[in-house]
Design a protein around this motif. Structure first.
Motif, PDB file in Angstrom:
ATOM      1  N   GLY A 144       0.783  -1.222   0.000  1.00  0.00           N
ATOM      2  CA  GLY A 144       0.000   0.000   0.000  1.00  0.00           C
ATOM      3  C   GLY A 144       0.820   1.280   0.000  1.00  0.00           C
ATOM      4  O   GLY A 144       0.276   2.347  -0.213  1.00  0.00           O
ATOM      5  N   LEU A 145       2.122   1.186   0.253  1.00  0.00           N
ATOM      6  CA  LEU A 145       2.954   2.380   0.218  1.00  0.00           C
ATOM      7  C   LEU A 145       3.225   2.777  -1.223  1.00  0.00           C
ATOM      8  O   LEU A 145       3.331   1.927  -2.099  1.00  0.00           O
ATOM      9  CB  LEU A 145       4.297   2.124   0.895  1.00  0.00           C
ATOM     10  N   SER A 146       3.381   4.065  -1.444  1.00  0.00           N
ATOM     11  CA  SER A 146       3.806   4.506  -2.773  1.00  0.00           C
ATOM     12  C   SER A 146       5.319   4.340  -2.856  1.00  0.00           C
ATOM     13  O   SER A 146       5.998   4.206  -1.839  1.00  0.00           O
ATOM     14  CB  SER A 146       3.424   5.965  -3.001  1.00  0.00           C
ATOM     15  N   LEU A 147       5.842   4.362  -4.061  1.00  0.00           N
ATOM     16  CA  LEU A 147       7.281   4.214  -4.250  1.00  0.00           C
ATOM     17  C   LEU A 147       8.028   5.360  -3.565  1.00  0.00           C
ATOM     18  O   LEU A 147       9.091   5.149  -2.976  1.00  0.00           O
ATOM     19  CB  LEU A 147       7.620   4.155  -5.736  1.00  0.00           C
ATOM     20  N   ASP A 148       7.447   6.575  -3.613  1.00  0.00           N
ATOM     21  CA  ASP A 148       8.076   7.725  -2.960  1.00  0.00           C
ATOM     22  C   ASP A 148       8.156   7.552  -1.443  1.00  0.00           C
ATOM     23  O   ASP A 148       9.081   8.049  -0.811  1.00  0.00           O
ATOM     24  CB  ASP A 148       7.317   9.014  -3.288  1.00  0.00           C
ATOM     25  N   MET A 149       7.194   6.863  -0.854  1.00  0.00           N
ATOM     26  CA  MET A 149       7.217   6.625   0.589  1.00  0.00           C
ATOM     27  C   MET A 149       8.151   5.469   0.941  1.00  0.00           C
ATOM     28  O   MET A 149       8.647   5.402   2.061  1.00  0.00           O
ATOM     29  CB  MET A 149       5.805   6.355   1.097  1.00  0.00           C
ATOM     30  N   ALA A 150       8.398   4.567   0.018  1.00  0.00           N
ATOM     31  CA  ALA A 150       9.276   3.427   0.278  1.00  0.00           C
ATOM     32  C   ALA A 150      10.750   3.790   0.126  1.00  0.00           C
ATOM     33  O   ALA A 150      11.600   3.168   0.760  1.00  0.00           O
ATOM     34  CB  ALA A 150       8.919   2.276  -0.652  1.00  0.00           C
ATOM     35  N   LYS A 151      11.065   4.789  -0.689  1.00  0.00           N
ATOM     36  CA  LYS A 151      12.465   5.170  -0.915  1.00  0.00           C
ATOM     37  C   LYS A 151      13.180   5.598   0.365  1.00  0.00           C
ATOM     38  O   LYS A 151      14.319   5.194   0.595  1.00  0.00           O
ATOM     39  CB  LYS A 151      12.552   6.268  -1.979  1.00  0.00           C
ATOM     40  N   PRO A 152      12.570   6.420   1.248  1.00  0.00           N
ATOM     41  CA  PRO A 152      13.265   6.764   2.497  1.00  0.00           C
ATOM     42  C   PRO A 152      13.547   5.538   3.370  1.00  0.00           C
ATOM     43  O   PRO A 152      14.535   5.511   4.093  1.00  0.00           O
ATOM     44  CB  PRO A 152      12.297   7.719   3.200  1.00  0.00           C
ATOM     45  N   LEU A 153      12.697   4.538   3.280  1.00  0.00           N
ATOM     46  CA  LEU A 153      12.927   3.310   4.033  1.00  0.00           C
ATOM     47  C   LEU A 153      14.175   2.601   3.516  1.00  0.00           C
ATOM     48  O   LEU A 153      14.966   2.064   4.301  1.00  0.00           O
ATOM     49  CB  LEU A 153      11.707   2.393   3.940  1.00  0.00           C
ATOM     50  N   LEU A 154      14.372   2.630   2.206  1.00  0.00           N
ATOM     51  CA  LEU A 154      15.578   2.037   1.634  1.00  0.00           C
ATOM     52  C   LEU A 154      16.820   2.795   2.103  1.00  0.00           C
ATOM     53  O   LEU A 154      17.845   2.184   2.411  1.00  0.00           O
ATOM     54  CB  LEU A 154      15.511   2.034   0.110  1.00  0.00           C
ATOM     55  N   GLU A 155      16.722   4.118   2.160  1.00  0.00           N
ATOM     56  CA  GLU A 155      17.845   4.915   2.647  1.00  0.00           C
ATOM     57  C   GLU A 155      18.140   4.597   4.103  1.00  0.00           C
ATOM     58  O   GLU A 155      19.293   4.489   4.506  1.00  0.00           O
ATOM     59  CB  GLU A 155      17.551   6.403   2.484  1.00  0.00           C
ATOM     60  N   LYS A 156      17.083   4.437   4.902  1.00  0.00           N
ATOM     61  CA  LYS A 156      17.246   4.145   6.326  1.00  0.00           C
ATOM     62  C   LYS A 156      17.915   2.788   6.537  1.00  0.00           C
ATOM     63  O   LYS A 156      18.726   2.629   7.442  1.00  0.00           O
ATOM     64  CB  LYS A 156      15.881   4.179   7.008  1.00  0.00           C
ATOM     65  N   THR A 157      17.583   1.818   5.710  1.00  0.00           N
ATOM     66  CA  THR A 157      18.172   0.478   5.835  1.00  0.00           C
ATOM     67  C   THR A 157      19.467   0.353   5.042  1.00  0.00           C
ATOM     68  O   THR A 157      20.070  -0.709   5.030  1.00  0.00           O
ATOM     69  CB  THR A 157      17.180  -0.598   5.361  1.00  0.00           C
ATOM     70  N   GLN A 158      19.877   1.420   4.368  1.00  0.00           N
ATOM     71  CA  GLN A 158      21.104   1.469   3.569  1.00  0.00           C
ATOM     72  C   GLN A 158      21.111   0.411   2.464  1.00  0.00           C
ATOM     73  O   GLN A 158      22.122  -0.210   2.176  1.00  0.00           O
ATOM     74  CB  GLN A 158      22.334   1.318   4.465  1.00  0.00           C
ATOM     75  N   THR A 159      19.940   0.203   1.863  1.00  0.00           N
ATOM     76  CA  THR A 159      19.822  -0.679   0.708  1.00  0.00           C
ATOM     77  C   THR A 159      19.624   0.181  -0.532  1.00  0.00           C
ATOM     78  O   THR A 159      19.281   1.354  -0.436  1.00  0.00           O
ATOM     79  CB  THR A 159      18.647  -1.667   0.872  1.00  0.00           C
ATOM     80  N   LYS A 160      19.843  -0.417  -1.705  1.00  0.00           N
ATOM     81  CA  LYS A 160      19.779   0.334  -2.957  1.00  0.00           C
ATOM     82  C   LYS A 160      18.503  -0.002  -3.725  1.00  0.00           C
ATOM     83  O   LYS A 160      18.032  -1.136  -3.682  1.00  0.00           O
ATOM     84  CB  LYS A 160      20.989   0.011  -3.823  1.00  0.00           C
ATOM     85  N   LEU A 161      17.993   0.988  -4.430  1.00  0.00           N
ATOM     86  CA  LEU A 161      16.828   0.783  -5.286  1.00  0.00           C
ATOM     87  C   LEU A 161      17.292   0.137  -6.581  1.00  0.00           C
ATOM     88  O   LEU A 161      18.177   0.650  -7.263  1.00  0.00           O
ATOM     89  CB  LEU A 161      16.137   2.114  -5.575  1.00  0.00           C
ATOM     90  N   GLY A 162      16.706  -1.006  -6.905  1.00  0.00           N
ATOM     91  CA  GLY A 162      17.044  -1.712  -8.136  1.00  0.00           C
ATOM     92  C   GLY A 162      16.091  -1.314  -9.244  1.00  0.00           C
ATOM     93  O   GLY A 162      15.734  -0.146  -9.386  1.00  0.00           O
ATOM     94  N   THR A 163      15.628  -2.288  -9.992  1.00  0.00           N
ATOM     95  CA  THR A 163      14.713  -2.007 -11.097  1.00  0.00           C
ATOM     96  C   THR A 163      13.304  -1.787 -10.576  1.00  0.00           C
ATOM     97  O   THR A 163      12.885  -2.395  -9.599  1.00  0.00           O
ATOM     98  CB  THR A 163      14.701  -3.173 -12.108  1.00  0.00           C
ATOM     99  N   VAL A 164      12.601  -0.902 -11.238  1.00  0.00           N
ATOM    100  CA  VAL A 164      11.207  -0.619 -10.903  1.00  0.00           C
ATOM    101  C   VAL A 164      10.371  -1.023 -12.109  1.00  0.00           C
ATOM    102  O   VAL A 164      10.516  -0.461 -13.191  1.00  0.00           O
ATOM    103  CB  VAL A 164      10.991   0.867 -10.569  1.00  0.00           C
ATOM    104  N   THR A 165       9.504  -2.015 -11.922  1.00  0.00           N
ATOM    105  CA  THR A 165       8.653  -2.523 -12.983  1.00  0.00           C
ATOM    106  C   THR A 165       7.220  -2.091 -12.713  1.00  0.00           C
ATOM    107  O   THR A 165       6.740  -2.217 -11.589  1.00  0.00           O
ATOM    108  CB  THR A 165       8.716  -4.071 -13.037  1.00  0.00           C
ATOM    109  N   LYS A 166       6.540  -1.593 -13.741  1.00  0.00           N
ATOM    110  CA  LYS A 166       5.134  -1.201 -13.598  1.00  0.00           C
ATOM    111  C   LYS A 166       4.259  -2.345 -14.087  1.00  0.00           C
ATOM    112  O   LYS A 166       4.537  -2.972 -15.105  1.00  0.00           O
ATOM    113  CB  LYS A 166       4.841   0.067 -14.387  1.00  0.00           C
ATOM    114  N   LYS A 167       3.184  -2.590 -13.332  1.00  0.00           N
ATOM    115  CA  LYS A 167       2.267  -3.672 -13.671  1.00  0.00           C
ATOM    116  C   LYS A 167       0.841  -3.141 -13.549  1.00  0.00           C
ATOM    117  O   LYS A 167       0.495  -2.505 -12.548  1.00  0.00           O
ATOM    118  CB  LYS A 167       2.487  -4.845 -12.709  1.00  0.00           C
TER     119      LYS A 167
END
Length: 146
Positions: A89-112
């Motif tokens: 239910g999170l948007s991609l924009d809301m999930a990106k800060p979580l990736l920064e917080k966990t120090q993980t990288k954003l990979g490919t983004v696929t639209k479905k």
């Protein structure tokens, strides 16, 4: 010299009620946190609030069911504990800060295209639970095309 001593002894010292100051500070902090939480919940960011709270501690949680594992990251801390980070239910924009917080990288983004989903909301993450992620890992997203 006597005049100085009399002056020093006559001046009133300020009285500080340290326990009262601590209670007031805690009360203000609690009210502020409650106001922010209420604003996020009313604004539709309740899931983001739950995610940020879940990501803040280093404790294992098992409240998520297996049906939402496709949208759940399982983060592995250095001390060996894990925590579930639900992204459903999170948007991609809301999930990106979580990736920064966990120090993980954003990979490919696929639209479905999925009927009835909110545009840019997270439909699936890879790798997802029960596989764990750690700092430096890459996370791929499948989001709703709308």
């Amino acid at each position: 010299m006597n005049a100085m001593n009399r002056f020093a002894d006559s001046a009133e010292t300020p009285a500080f009620d340290a326990p009262q100051i601590v209670r007031r500070t805690r009360r203000r902090r609690s009210v502020g946190i409650a106001a922010v939480a209420a604003a996020l919940i009313l604004g539709g960011g309740g899931t983001a609030l739950a995610t940020s709270v879940a990501g803040g501690g280093k404790s294992a949680t098992s409240t998520a069911t297996t049906s939402d594992d496709a949208t759940t990251l399982l983060y592995l801390f250095e001390d060996g504990t894990t925590t579930r980070l639900p992204l459903a239910g999170l948007s991609l924009d809301m999930a990106k800060p979580l990736l920064e917080k966990t120090q993980t990288k954003l990979g490919t983004v696929t639209k479905k295209a999925v009927k009835g989903c909110k545009p840019t909301s997270v439909l699936e993450v890879t790798p997802h639970a029960p596989k764990t992620i750690k700092p430096g890992d890459t996370v791929n997203f499948t989001i709703c095309a709308g």
